[in-house]
Design a protein around this motif. Structure first.
Motif, short mmCIF file in Angstrom:
data_model
loop_
_atom_site.label_atom_id
_atom_site.label_comp_id
_atom_site.label_asym_id
_atom_site.label_seq_id
_atom_site.Cartn_x
_atom_site.Cartn_y
_atom_site.Cartn_z
N HIS A 124 34.76 50.92 27.36
CA HIS A 124 33.74 50.33 28.80
C HIS A 124 34.83 49.05 29.09
O HIS A 124 34.21 48.15 28.68
N THR A 125 35.81 49.22 30.09
CA THR A 125 36.55 48.32 30.48
C THR A 125 36.46 48.44 31.95
O THR A 125 37.53 49.07 32.54
N ALA A 126 35.92 46.71 32.42
CA ALA A 126 35.34 47.28 34.18
C ALA A 126 36.53 45.57 34.29
O ALA A 126 36.94 44.74 33.60
N LEU A 127 37.59 45.98 35.54
CA LEU A 127 38.07 45.04 36.70
C LEU A 127 37.50 44.57 37.86
O LEU A 127 37.16 45.70 38.40
N THR A 142 37.54 54.35 28.90
CA THR A 142 37.11 54.51 30.50
C THR A 142 37.39 53.21 31.11
O THR A 142 36.80 51.51 30.71
N VAL A 143 37.78 53.26 32.39
CA VAL A 143 38.72 51.62 32.59
C VAL A 143 37.39 51.39 34.30
O VAL A 143 37.59 52.48 35.07
N SER A 144 36.57 50.87 34.60
CA SER A 144 36.39 50.75 36.19
C SER A 144 36.42 49.20 36.85
O SER A 144 36.66 48.74 36.32
N ILE A 145 37.70 50.10 37.98
CA ILE A 145 37.72 49.30 39.32
C ILE A 145 36.44 48.64 39.95
O ILE A 145 36.45 49.55 40.32
N ALA A 146 35.38 48.10 39.79
CA ALA A 146 34.87 48.03 39.92
C ALA A 146 34.30 47.21 41.84
O ALA A 146 35.19 46.27 41.47
N HIS A 147 33.70 47.53 42.58
CA HIS A 147 32.96 46.32 43.48
C HIS A 147 31.75 46.36 43.83
O HIS A 147 31.33 45.25 44.02
N ARG A 148 31.04 47.11 43.00
CA ARG A 148 29.19 46.71 43.11
C ARG A 148 29.62 46.24 41.42
O ARG A 148 29.75 47.13 40.64
N PHE A 149 28.59 45.15 41.48
CA PHE A 149 28.37 45.22 39.53
C PHE A 149 27.78 46.01 39.02
O PHE A 149 27.16 45.90 37.64
N SER A 150 26.60 46.79 39.39
CA SER A 150 25.16 47.43 38.89
C SER A 150 26.69 48.14 37.99
O SER A 150 25.48 48.86 37.13
N HIS A 207 26.84 47.12 31.57
CA HIS A 207 27.10 47.36 30.30
C HIS A 207 28.46 47.76 30.14
O HIS A 207 28.17 48.79 28.56
N ALA A 208 29.21 47.63 30.07
CA ALA A 208 30.48 47.65 29.62
C ALA A 208 30.92 47.08 28.78
O ALA A 208 30.54 45.50 28.59
N ASP A 209 32.01 46.65 28.20
CA ASP A 209 32.42 46.61 26.63
C ASP A 209 33.10 45.30 26.99
O ASP A 209 32.83 44.41 26.65
N GLN A 210 33.90 45.38 27.87
CA GLN A 210 34.47 43.71 28.51
C GLN A 210 34.30 44.08 29.89
O GLN A 210 35.18 45.63 30.26
N ARG A 226 36.89 36.44 30.91
CA ARG A 226 36.86 37.63 30.07
C ARG A 226 35.81 37.81 29.09
O ARG A 226 35.83 36.81 28.36
N GLY A 227 35.42 38.94 29.33
CA GLY A 227 33.80 38.84 28.37
C GLY A 227 32.59 39.35 28.54
O GLY A 227 33.64 40.84 29.60
#
Length: 626
Positions: free
Chosen positions: A401-404, A561-569, A573-576, A588-589
């Motif tokens: 799971h990667t989040a942007l 999974t790639v999440s383009i996130a507006h809310r951080f909740s 638990h994203a991997d990066q 990054r992290g």
């Protein structure tokens, strides 16, 4: 009539929404007539049959004056009953044959014309389907609808009947002229005195009408776009809540009146010129009687002009002039319709920027691991001056799971667009399992990367039909399984009509969270190995988002999974996590690592937590709206 300006910035940082090219090149305004005729090429066998029928009908038509001459010069003066019988029988046969030929010709030409219309509509629609997202961010939906329905619909008369009318009238004119020359060449030359004037006048009127028709169709497109915007569900809500309903009605009335005026101008252009020519043609039979009478007086032996010849000539002339007038009028109509063809050809000629490469490979979704790499990627929206992304290097591991994240305009959504190949990078490359996205077929890429966006779009159809849009062959069990993962099955079952419930235009019968879960179920039904969530919960309240998070977690299991996130909740638990700013990767992290650094991410996370604390905790509404 539109809610906004024509050139404002699009929400994605791309070019503003407009009506199309502001100024068309001369070549677009005057399409090659050979290209129009090429539309009929697939039906040339049928057209040859139509042409033969036209020529046969024209030849049959010129027999009548000769039969009349035989009656006047032979049967009646000499009291020849046999000649009278066969000439009258010939007149009856000519009438019957002409009628049968006319009906057959009309049927065949209409069939060909409608086939050409069908081909043109399908060609434009299929071409637009491949135009890519950038084209539609610059073009109003109403403008597109106007060109497909209004412009092509207005061509119907041209492609279904006008072409055959031109050939039929031309054949009739040629046959009539040949017959008239056979009767008397002097009367024939006299009959054609006004023809050069008529041709000159017709070309002048045609130029005027073409310009008016193009302006009329552009205004019709504006009106269509205004209707599409203002009478949609969103448009009605905006108009009513802003108190602009009367202003919109007044604007519509003004635009409609302008269109009506253009319709009148288009219809009346050149009418006075044609009226003068028609009046002049109506005088020629009387003048021909006068000239023919003097020729008869000068040669009383009847070897030159006889009474029968004069009567037959007038009959041919009465047939010639209407056909000649009709030929000029129809040619004028074709000349005017070239403006319509030009507008449609503009769409057909629009370049397809994103399409399959000649050697593109088709990936099997079942074998795709889901590793995505960005290698030195730059991207600038067409027409924009500043790049949306610059120097992006990242690895999205398979099955992780990667989040942007980032502020508005940082490049998050642009990154997602490139990942789904809705746009292509200006520089660098993006790979899926080592394959450059430009080397993968569009269909297999769409099967490998499923996208759930913030703006959920549902068709005005049943829930089952909306779900099967993603996989038409899906069974009822497949629908239920996908909806269970998306945590919407129980709610659907509670509805009186279950999966047969009609969702309403754009899904307005359901709440935001319900629509998002239906969209998620639709994507899950395709079972893509990569899931791209483009701010899928940003429009939801906190309570609804928490309910949605469970569905997203269930859908993400076993997928990249790639999440383009507006809310951080949703990304705790994203991997990066990748933090973007001004089109570059700033941090990054993991969540805890980035918070501990106290940088931009920590500031954004703090602001997000404060919004959540202030957010509403009201339960999500689950009642279907009437």
């Amino acid at each position: 009539m539109t809610f906004g300006g024509r050139g404002g910035p699009a929400g994605t940082g791309g070019p503003g929404r407009g009506t199309g090219p502001a100024e068309e090149p001369a070549a677009a305004q005057r399409p090659d007539l050979r290209r129009v005729l090429a539309l009929f090429r697939p039906y040339r066998a049928t057209l040859i049959g139509v042409l033969l029928l036209i020529v046969l009908g024209a030849a049959t038509g010129v027999v009548t004056p000769f039969l009349i001459r035989a009656i006047v010069d032979v049967a009646l003066p000499e009291q020849r009953a046999d000649v009278l019988a066969w000439t009258v029988g010939g007149l009856i046969a000519v009438t019957v044959v002409s009628s049968a030929l006319g009906v057959t010709q009309s049927m065949l030409s209409t069939r060909v014309g409608q086939s050409v219309m069908h081909d043109l509509r399908v060609s434009v629609y299929s071409h637009l389907q491949r135009m890519g997202l950038g084209f539609f961010t610059r073009t109003r939906t109403g403008e597109i609808q106007s060109r497909i329905f209004s412009d092509i619909g207005s061509m119907q008369a041209v492609v279904t009947s006008v072409m055959t009318q031109i050939v039929s009238a031309a054949a009739g004119v040629v046959m009539a002229l040949v017959a008239m020359l056979a009767l008397d060449w002097r009367l024939t030359l006299f009959s054609l005195i006004a023809l050069p004037f008529a041709v000159w006048m017709n070309r002048r009127v045609g130029r005027r009408r073409r310009a008016i028709v193009r302006t009329r169709q552009e205004k019709a497109a504006d009106l269509s776009a205004g209707i599409q915007e203002s009478l949609s569900v969103s448009g009605i809500l905006l108009g009513v809540t802003m108190g602009r309903t009367q202003a919109l009605s007044d604007t519509f009335a003004a635009d409609s009146q302008e269109l009506a005026d253009l319709e009148v101008r288009s219809e009346m252009a050149g009418r006075w010129h044609m009226a003068v020519f028609t009046t002049l043609m109506a005088l020629f039979p009387a003048l021909t009687y006068f000239l023919g009478g003097h020729l008869l007086f000068a040669d009383p032996t009847g070897e030159g002009v006889t009474i029968g010849t004069l009567v037959a000539f007038i009959a041919l002339q009465s047939s010639l002039f209407p056909q000649l007038n009709g030929l000029l009028r129809v040619a004028n109509q074709v000349n005017s319709s070239l403006a319509l063809f030009a507008r449609v050809f503009e769409y057909l000629d629009a370049p397809i920027l994103i399409q399959d490469a000649p050697d593109a490979v088709a990936l099997e979704a079942a074998t795709v691991r889901g590793e995505i790499r960005f290698e030195g990627v730059d991207f600038t929206y067409p027409g924009a001056e500043e790049p949306a992304l610059h120097g992006i290097d990242l690895v999205i591991p398979a099955g992780k799971h990667t989040a942007l994240v980032g502020a508005t305009g940082s490049g998050k959504t642009s990154t997602g667009y490139l990942m789904a190949r809705l746009y292509e990078p200006t520089a660098g490359r993006i790979t899926l399992d080592g394959h450059d996205l430009r080397e993968i077929t569009m269909d297999s890429l769409a099967a490998s990367i499923g996208v759930v966006t913030q703006e959920t779009y549902l068709l005005h159809a049943t829930i089952a039909e909306n779900l099967r849009f993603a996989r038409p062959g899906a069974s009822d069990e497949d629908l239920v399984s996908a909806c269970r993962i998306a945590q919407i099955h129980e709610h659907i079952e509670s509805l009186p009509e279950g999966y047969a419930t009609v969702v309403g235009e754009r899904g307005y019968r359901f709440s935001g969270g319900e629509k998002q879960r239906l969209a998620l179920a639709r994507t899950i039904l395709r079972d893509p190995p990569v899931l791209l969530l483009d701010e899928a919960t940003s429009a939801l309240d906190v309570a609804t988002e928490r309910a949605m998070s469970g569905a997203l977690d269930a859908a993400a299991r076993g997928r990249t999974t790639v999440s383009i996130a507006h809310r951080f909740s949703t990304i705790r638990h994203a991997d990066q996590i990748l933090v973007l700013q001004h089109g570059r990767i700033l941090e990054r992290g993991t969540y805890d690592e980035l918070v501990g650094r106290g940088g931009l991410f920590a500031q954004l996370a703090l602001a997000d937590a404060r919004r959540d604390d202030a957010g509403s905790s009201a339960p999500e509404e689950t009642t279907v709206r009437p």
